[in-house]
Write an enzyme that holds these catalytic residues in place. Structure first.
Site, mmCIF file in Angstrom:
data_model
loop_
_atom_site.group_PDB
_atom_site.id
_atom_site.type_symbol
_atom_site.label_atom_id
_atom_site.label_comp_id
_atom_site.label_asym_id
_atom_site.label_seq_id
_atom_site.Cartn_x
_atom_site.Cartn_y
_atom_site.Cartn_z
ATOM 1 N N SER A 16 41.383 107.645 43.358
ATOM 2 C CA SER A 16 40.487 108.359 42.434
ATOM 3 C C SER A 16 39.053 107.822 42.454
ATOM 4 O O SER A 16 38.102 108.618 42.484
ATOM 5 C CB SER A 16 41.040 108.326 41.014
ATOM 6 O OG SER A 16 42.206 109.088 40.955
ATOM 7 N N LYS A 63 50.688 108.509 31.049
ATOM 8 C CA LYS A 63 50.230 109.866 30.704
ATOM 9 C C LYS A 63 50.743 110.335 29.339
ATOM 10 O O LYS A 63 50.046 111.053 28.625
ATOM 11 C CB LYS A 63 50.657 110.858 31.790
ATOM 12 C CG LYS A 63 49.942 110.626 33.118
ATOM 13 C CD LYS A 63 50.343 111.623 34.178
ATOM 14 C CE LYS A 63 49.785 111.201 35.527
ATOM 15 N NZ LYS A 63 50.093 112.128 36.602
ATOM 16 N N ASN A 84 46.351 113.617 31.850
ATOM 17 C CA ASN A 84 45.879 112.767 32.957
ATOM 18 C C ASN A 84 44.364 112.672 32.956
ATOM 19 O O ASN A 84 43.791 112.015 33.825
ATOM 20 C CB ASN A 84 46.368 113.300 34.307
ATOM 21 C CG ASN A 84 45.617 114.533 34.739
ATOM 22 O OD1 ASN A 84 45.305 115.385 33.910
ATOM 23 N ND2 ASN A 84 45.296 114.638 36.013
ATOM 24 N N ASP A 99 46.892 117.957 36.364
ATOM 25 C CA ASP A 99 47.940 117.907 37.401
ATOM 26 C C ASP A 99 48.562 119.289 37.592
ATOM 27 O O ASP A 99 48.842 119.706 38.721
ATOM 28 C CB ASP A 99 49.071 116.944 36.992
ATOM 29 C CG ASP A 99 48.684 115.481 37.121
ATOM 30 O OD1 ASP A 99 47.842 115.169 37.974
ATOM 31 O OD2 ASP A 99 49.231 114.659 36.366
#
Ligand SMILES: NC(=O)c1ccc[n+]([C@@H]2O[C@H](COP(=O)([O-])OP(=O)(O)OC[C@H]3O[C@@H](n4cnc5c(N)ncnc54)[C@H](OP(=O)(O)O)[C@@H]3O)[C@@H](O)[C@H]2O)c1
Length: 263
Positions: A16, A63, A84, A99
């Site tokens: 990320s 999460k 998320n 997601d």
């Protein structure tokens, strides 16, 4: 300077920062995206505040904790029960789930899909089942145990374990288990998976950048396949845009992140 982070445990492997920093840099934005391992989940939101973040992404295993702790949950995350993406909005921290839409973006290039079989019943399966339901794609959940099926049963999905499942044709078969991530396992018994693939059109594995035994078997049946790379890419594109109030062009973010993947 705007600061962003990925929260999880572990996070050292996370791609990320590379994806988000590439766009911050390409768009000449004064910002930086870092990694922060969250060891004590109860401190997730206090860490967000202490680090003076503008936004964050949340990965395994936090999460659901993030969902419970943020001030407000928006969109499909309300149905999934997991977030998320966290975005600072005034004094509040808003939670989203990208997601689910990330997965849907990734399967768009397959042909028409009206039914899907989801292998596994964890957090990723929840996100995928929920977005499929929103798009009127009939999803069946197949898990090795019945312990996590309650969520899906309450939402009206057909739920089976390996013992109760009888095979029928499905357009799309999705592996959401971690079988094949660090081993050579299939997500269910070999004979059963062979039977499933005999009448399937497409196969998708959420594990990314890896040739899993699941994908190898699907390819043996000449089924078009995808791994989880595009899902990861699109969840990041969507999250980036949430950080910046959806002001940037989706395709431009996608192109930059796609290049960053190749580095
Ligand atoms: N590409 C992406 O963007 C993306 C996004 C999110 C997650 N992921 C990946 O998705 C995977 C799952 O994550 P998650 O958070 O949903 O996990 P999770 O909540 O721990 O759920 C795992 C599920 O897989 C099943 N399972 C685990 N090992 C298995 C095995 N060897 N054989 C059969 N079933 C098995 C479990 O069954 P039981 O209930 O019987 O234990 C459970 O239903 C991870 O590999 C993660 O990296 C990818």
């Amino acid at each position: 300077m705007l600061l962003f982070s990925i929260f999880g445990n572990p996070v050292s492997h996370s791609i990320s920062p590379r994806l988000h920093n590439s766009v911050l840099s390409a768009f000449n934005l004064n910002g930086c995206y870092i990694r922060k391992a969250i060891i004590e989940p109860e401190k997730l939101i206090s860490s967000f505040k202490a680090m003076q973040l503008q936004g964050a992404n949340v990965t395994v295993p936090h999460k659901e904790v993030a969902y419970a702790q943020c001030d407000e949950v928006r969109g499909i995350a309300q149905k999934i029960g997991a977030v998320n993406t966290l975005v600072k909005e005034g004094d509040k921290i808003i939670g989203y789930n990208t997601d689910a839409q990330g997965f849907y973006e990734a399967i768009k290039s397959f042909g028409a899909i009206s039914s899907a079989l989801i292998l596994g019943a964890g957090g990723t399966a929840k996100a995928i089942a929920t977005i499929l339901q929103e798009h009127h794609i009939e999803a069946t959940i197949l898990n090795r145990s019945s312990s996590r099926l309650d969520f899906f049963e309450q939402k009206g999905f057909t739920c089976k374990t390996w013992d109760t499942f009888t095979c029928k044709p499905f357009d799309l078969i999705i592996n959401t288990t971690s079988a094949g991530l660090k081993d050579e396992e299939l997500p269910c018994e070999k004979a059963l998976l062979e039977q499933i693939f005999q009448n399937a059109k497409y196969a998708f594995d959420v594990i990314y950048n890896q040739q899993t035994p699941f994908l190898t078997m699907a390819q043996r049946f000449n089924i078009p396949t995808k791994d989880g790379k595009e899902m990861l890419l699109y969840q990041a594109v969507l999250a980036f845009n949430l950080f910046f109030k959806n002001q940037y062009d989706f395709k431009k973010i996608e192109n930059v992140m796609n290049e960053a993947f190749k580095i």
